[in-house]
Design an enzyme around this catalytic site. Structure first.
Site, PDB file in Angstrom:
ATOM      1  CG  ASP A   1      -3.239   3.684   2.492  1.00  0.00           C
ATOM      2  OD1 ASP A   1      -2.653   2.677   2.053  1.00  0.00           O
ATOM      3  OD2 ASP A   1      -4.092   3.623   3.399  1.00  0.00           O
TER       4      ASP A   1
ATOM      5  CD  GLU B   1      -2.575  -1.827   5.728  1.00  0.00           C
ATOM      6  OE1 GLU B   1      -2.559  -2.805   6.488  1.00  0.00           O
ATOM      7  OE2 GLU B   1      -2.179  -0.688   6.091  1.00  0.00           O
ATOM      8  CD  GLU B   2      -1.453   2.373   7.519  1.00  0.00           C
ATOM      9  OE1 GLU B   2      -2.145   1.962   8.464  1.00  0.00           O
ATOM     10  OE2 GLU B   2      -0.230   2.147   7.415  1.00  0.00           O
TER      11      GLU B   2
ATOM     12  CG  HIS C   1      -0.286   0.090   2.546  1.00  0.00           C
ATOM     13  ND1 HIS C   1      -0.025   1.281   3.189  1.00  0.00           N
ATOM     14  CD2 HIS C   1       0.165  -0.881   3.375  1.00  0.00           C
ATOM     15  CE1 HIS C   1       0.544   1.033   4.365  1.00  0.00           C
ATOM     16  NE2 HIS C   1       0.681  -0.271   4.502  1.00  0.00           N
TER      17      HIS C   1
END
Length: 384
Positions: free
Chosen positions: A74, A138-139, A72
Site C-alpha cells: 500500500d 502499513e501506511e 507492504h
C-alpha cells in the site's frame, strides 16, 4: 544465477502500476500471490476487515530454520496530480531512475525480496523455509495488516525464526544504515474545559486557555531523558492547538491540543500516560479547569540487540556496497513493531529520501543491488 532470473525492476514497475493507495488493494497483492504461487510458494490470503494481506511459504515442513521477509504494497495518496512530472502510477524509467508512487516506499523493496526468494529457492533450494509476509495496511493504522498476518500465523502454527523488514533505511547512500529497533510512538488529544463568558467580565467565566497553555508548557519544557545506549533522547512535540472561537469578545468554554511523543527504551507508554495525567491533575487542581485526554499508542520502543541477525545483514550489505552499515534506531514507526513480538527483526532497504514525496523515485541500479543483498542474506542464513 539462473538464466531466467526474476527481474526486480520489472516487478517493481508492475507493482507501481497497481494503484494501491491505502486501503485499496489495487491488484498488487493479487499480482504477488500469482507470482509466488507459480514459483512453488504456498500462499494464503490473510485479509482482515477488508484489508488485503498475503502469507507465502516455501519449504517442506516446519522443522527447519525459517527466514522471513516483511513489507507492504500500500502507498500514500499522490497529492496534487499536476505537481507530478511523471505519471504517479506509470512506472516510467528516465535516465536510470524509476518514478512512481511506491517506487521508494516500498514496492521496490517488496519486489527485491520477492525476486531474491523466488530465484534462491529455484537455484539453490535451502534446507529450511522462507516466508514472505506482505500487507496492504502499513501506511494506514496498520491494525489489519502485518498484525493480522501474525495473528493468522500464530493460530495456524506458522512461524519465522528471524525476519527482515524491507523498508527504506538508508539516509543518503546505499548500505549506510540498518534499523535494529524503533522508538515508541504515542499521541495525546487534550481537552481543557472551563466556562464560557464575556471577555469584558472574565471573573464570570472560567477561561480554559491559560490552564491549557500552562499544561502544554509543562510538557514541552520537560526533558524526558538524555538518550540511552542505542537510542537518541525521547521527544515530545505539541502538534496542534485549537479553540475554534470566531469571536474576540467571548471567552471559550474549551480549548484542545495534540501532543506526540517519540520515546526510547527508558520509557513505556503506560508510564508516560501516567505522567501526562499526573501533570494534568496538578494544573486542574490549581486552576479549576478540567483537563482530559485521549491517548493512542502506535507502538512501544524495541531493540533487537546486535548479534547474529544484524551481523548477517551487515556482511551482505558490505559485500555488495562496500559500506559497513550503521546500526540505528532512528526514524518513525514501522511494521517491525509488530514483528518484534514474534521473532528477532531487523530492517534494511533502499535510500529513503523521496518516500511520500511528489515524483517519488528510486535508482534502477539500487533495486538490482538490493536484490543481490537479499540473496546474500538468504545464502548466508542457510549455510551457517
Amino acid at each position: 544465477m539462473s538464466k531466467t532470473a526474476t527481474d526486480p525492476v520489472a516487478l517493481t514497475q508492475e507493482l507501481i502500476r497497481c494503484a494501491s493507495v491505502t486501503p485499496a488493494e489495487g491488484g498488487a497483492i493479487v499480482l504477488l500471490d500469482d507470482l509466488l504461487s507459480a514459483a512453488g510458494f504456498v500462499t494464503t490470503r490473510t485479509d482482515r476487515n477488508g484489508i488485503a494481506n498475503l502469507f507465502a511459504r516455501w519449504g517442506q515442513g516446519r522443522n527447519g530454520r525459517t527466514f522471513g521477509f516483511n513489507g507492504h504494497t500500500d502507498v500514500v495518496p499522490i497529492g496534487n496530480r499536476n505537481d507530478w512530472t511523471h505519471d504517479p502510477f506509470g512506472a516510467e524509467i528516465v535516465g536510470g531512475i524509476l518514478y512512481g508512487r511506491g517506487a521508494c516506499d516500498m514496492k521496490s523493496g517488496v519486489a527485491a525480496f520477492a525476486a531474491a526468494a523466488i530465484d534462491f529457492v529455484k537455484d539453490t533450494p535451502p534446507d529450511g523455509s522462507i516466508v514472505l509476509a506482505i500487507t496492504g495496511d502499513e501506511e494506514g493504522d496498520g491494525v489489519d495488516g502485518t498484525d493480522a498476518i501474525l495473528d493468522w500465523m500464530n493460530a495456524n502454527g506458522e512461524r519465522m525464526d528471524h525476519c527482515l523488514v524491507g523498508e527504506p533505511t538508508c539516509p543518503n547512500t546505499m548500505g549506510e544504515m540498518m534499523k535494529i529497533g524503533r522508538r515508541g510512538s504515542m499521541t495525546a488529544w487534550i481537552t481543557a474545559t472551563g466556562r464560557q463568558g464575556h471577555s469584558a467580565y472574565p471573573h464570570r467565566a472560567l477561561n480554559p486557555l491559560p490552564a491549557l497553555v500552562r499544561y502544554l508548557d509543562t510538557l514541552a519544557s520537560h526533558t524526558l531523558d538524555d538518550g540511552t545506549e542505542h537510542f537518541d533522547a525521547s521527544t515530545l512535540a505539541i502538534t496542534s492547538i485549537d479553540v475554534g472561537n470566531p469571536a474576540n469578545n467571548v471567552i471559550p468554554r474549551q480549548g484542545t491540543a495534540v501532543a506526540n511523543i517519540r520515546f526510547n527504551d527508558a520509557h513505556s507508554s503506560a508510564a508516560l500516560t501516567e505522567w501526562l495525567q499526573s501533570e494534568a491533575a496538578k494544573v486542574q487542581a490549581e486552576t479549576g479547569v478540567e483537563i482530559t485526554m485521549t491517548i493512542k499508542v502506535s507502538g512501544e520502543s524495541f531493540i533487537t540487540p546486535p548479534g547474529e541477525l544484524s551481523d548477517l545483514i551487515g556482511r551482505a550489505v558490505t559485500a555488495e556496497t562496500g559500506q559497513i552499515p550503521e546500526l540505528s534506531t532512528t526514524g518513525g514507526t514501522s511494521d517491525a513493531r509488530y514483528v518484534k513480538n514474534h521473532c528477532p527483526v531487523v530492517e534494511f532497504g533502499l535510500v529513503g529520501q523521496s518516500m511520500h514525496q511528489v515524483d517519488e523515485h528510486v535508482a534502477v541500479d539500487h533495486i538490482h543491488q538490493l536484490k543481490s543483498i537479499y540473496t546474500r542474506i538468504l545464502s548466508g542464513y542457510f549455510t551457517t
